[in-house]
Design a protein around this motif. Structure first.
Motif, mmCIF file in Angstrom:
data_model
loop_
_atom_site.group_PDB
_atom_site.id
_atom_site.type_symbol
_atom_site.label_atom_id
_atom_site.label_comp_id
_atom_site.label_asym_id
_atom_site.label_seq_id
_atom_site.Cartn_x
_atom_site.Cartn_y
_atom_site.Cartn_z
ATOM 1 N N ALA A 11 0.834 -1.208 0.000
ATOM 2 C CA ALA A 11 0.000 0.000 0.000
ATOM 3 C C ALA A 11 0.867 1.255 0.000
ATOM 4 N N TRP A 12 2.077 1.139 0.566
ATOM 5 C CA TRP A 12 2.961 2.293 0.640
ATOM 6 C C TRP A 12 3.507 2.687 -0.724
ATOM 7 N N SER A 13 3.445 1.779 -1.693
ATOM 8 C CA SER A 13 3.967 2.083 -3.029
ATOM 9 C C SER A 13 2.874 2.062 -4.092
ATOM 10 N N HIS A 14 1.618 2.127 -3.650
ATOM 11 C CA HIS A 14 0.508 2.073 -4.594
ATOM 12 C C HIS A 14 0.523 3.306 -5.501
ATOM 13 N N ASP A 15 0.263 3.090 -6.816
ATOM 14 C CA ASP A 15 0.323 4.179 -7.794
ATOM 15 C C ASP A 15 -0.746 5.242 -7.580
ATOM 16 N N PHE A 16 -1.823 4.869 -6.875
ATOM 17 C CA PHE A 16 -2.912 5.824 -6.686
ATOM 18 C C PHE A 16 -2.483 7.019 -5.834
ATOM 19 N N PHE A 17 -1.600 6.757 -4.860
ATOM 20 C CA PHE A 17 -1.235 7.804 -3.914
ATOM 21 C C PHE A 17 -0.014 8.592 -4.400
ATOM 22 N N LYS A 18 -0.139 9.885 -4.376
ATOM 23 C CA LYS A 18 0.956 10.755 -4.780
ATOM 24 C C LYS A 18 2.003 10.793 -3.676
ATOM 25 N N PRO A 19 3.280 10.585 -4.011
ATOM 26 C CA PRO A 19 4.332 10.628 -2.988
ATOM 27 C C PRO A 19 4.337 11.964 -2.264
ATOM 28 N N SER A 20 4.423 11.892 -0.956
ATOM 29 C CA SER A 20 4.452 13.112 -0.138
ATOM 30 C C SER A 20 5.127 12.792 1.182
ATOM 31 N N PRO A 21 5.659 13.787 1.873
ATOM 32 C CA PRO A 21 6.314 13.532 3.166
ATOM 33 C C PRO A 21 5.355 12.857 4.143
ATOM 34 N N MET A 22 5.866 11.861 4.840
ATOM 35 C CA MET A 22 5.042 11.131 5.796
ATOM 36 C C MET A 22 4.889 11.903 7.098
ATOM 37 N N SER A 23 3.750 11.696 7.736
ATOM 38 C CA SER A 23 3.599 12.161 9.115
ATOM 39 C C SER A 23 4.339 11.174 10.012
ATOM 40 N N GLU A 24 4.526 11.522 11.274
ATOM 41 C CA GLU A 24 5.190 10.599 12.187
ATOM 42 C C GLU A 24 4.367 9.329 12.377
ATOM 43 N N ARG A 25 3.050 9.447 12.358
ATOM 44 C CA ARG A 25 2.198 8.260 12.491
ATOM 45 C C ARG A 25 2.388 7.333 11.295
ATOM 46 N N GLU A 26 2.410 7.918 10.085
ATOM 47 C CA GLU A 26 2.633 7.106 8.891
ATOM 48 C C GLU A 26 4.003 6.463 8.916
ATOM 49 N N ALA A 27 5.009 7.201 9.396
ATOM 50 C CA ALA A 27 6.360 6.651 9.487
ATOM 51 C C ALA A 27 6.401 5.463 10.446
ATOM 52 N N TRP A 28 5.666 5.557 11.527
ATOM 53 C CA TRP A 28 5.616 4.462 12.502
ATOM 54 C C TRP A 28 4.947 3.230 11.888
ATOM 55 N N PHE A 29 3.850 3.422 11.180
ATOM 56 C CA PHE A 29 3.177 2.301 10.530
ATOM 57 C C PHE A 29 4.082 1.661 9.475
#
Length: 246
Positions: A11-29
């Motif tokens: 899901a972290w590399s899915h083409d649907f989502f535009k690359p953007s800086p992660m929040s700390e919560r996203e980084a933890w996940f």
């Protein structure tokens, strides 16, 4: 919100989502998803090192790149805070020129154990079933409504302009009371509780109070009828009970 859910690592590399800086919560996940789900090995500087379940090897530069953070200082501070909160443990491995950080996710098995994964559908169904049952019970309790001006949860006095809800009257008729008697009992009920002094006149559930009032009225009427039927007494109408003279 409680419970948990599974998510695919890709899901972290899915083409649907535009690359953007992660929040700390996203980084933890992301770190949880990066951890090995089984014991394995990882080469650091050509040397194979053990990588236990729930851990992974990574460089600070890689984390900075994946998180899309502007500096490795932010990454270092983030890892320090996770370590301080006992969310991770870390050690540095490899040569000074090419070091890698071994990160261990604390309590990894608490959330990623096979048992929890296998039982997840059953647990979800049970929680959903209990939630629906609780909601249905709540709807059933409120289906007949509350009298105007009352606040049953906190306790309230009966409103002076209270009138008998139709559903309450139908319930009383269903208990065997005649309609005209129900209307009369409603008048007595209103006058009694409006005139009740102090805490006695405060109730948390006026509907339940009405049901108890009707039940008592029916019981009293039945007792009175049995009294009239006792030997040695005759029904003399408005003059009351008069003992027969033998």
């Amino acid at each position: 919100m409680i419970g948990w859910y599974r998510i695919e690592r890709d899901a972290w590399s899915h083409d649907f989502f535009k690359p953007s800086p992660m929040s700390e919560r996203e980084a933890w996940f992301w770190m949880i998803g990066r951890a090995s789900y089984e014991d394995t090995t990882h080469r650091v500087g050509g040397e194979p090192l053990e990588c236990p379940r729930g851990s992974f090897f990574v460089t600070l530069r890689e984390l900075q790149s994946v998180f899309m953070w502007q500096s490795d200082t932010k990454v270092r501070n983030f890892l320090k805070r996770l370590e301080k909160e006992k969310m991770i443990e870390r050690t540095t491995c490899g040569s000074r020129n090419a070091p890698k950080t071994h990160v261990t996710i604390c309590n990894y098995d608490k959330y990623q154990s096979p048992e929890r994964t296998e039982n997840a559908p059953k647990t979800h169904r049970e929680r959903t079933k209990n939630a629906v049952k609780k909601q249905d019970n709540k709807k059933q309790d409120n289906s007949l409504g509350e009298p105007a001006g009352s606040a049953p949860k906190k306790g309230s006095r009966l409103s002076e302009d209270w009138t008998l809800p139709r559903a309450w009257g139908e319930w009383a008729v269903g208990e065997g009371m005649a309609e005209f008697s129900v209307r009369r009992e409603a008048d007595k009920f209103r006058d009694f509780w409006i005139g009740a002094a102090g805490a006695k006149g405060v109730k948390t559930n006026w509907q339940a109070t009405w049901r108890n009032w009707i039940r008592k009225s029916i019981d009293d009427a039945q007792k009175q009828n049995k009294q009239h039927e006792k030997p040695g007494f005759v029904d003399s109408g408005a003059f009351g009970n008069i003992r027969e003279v033998c």
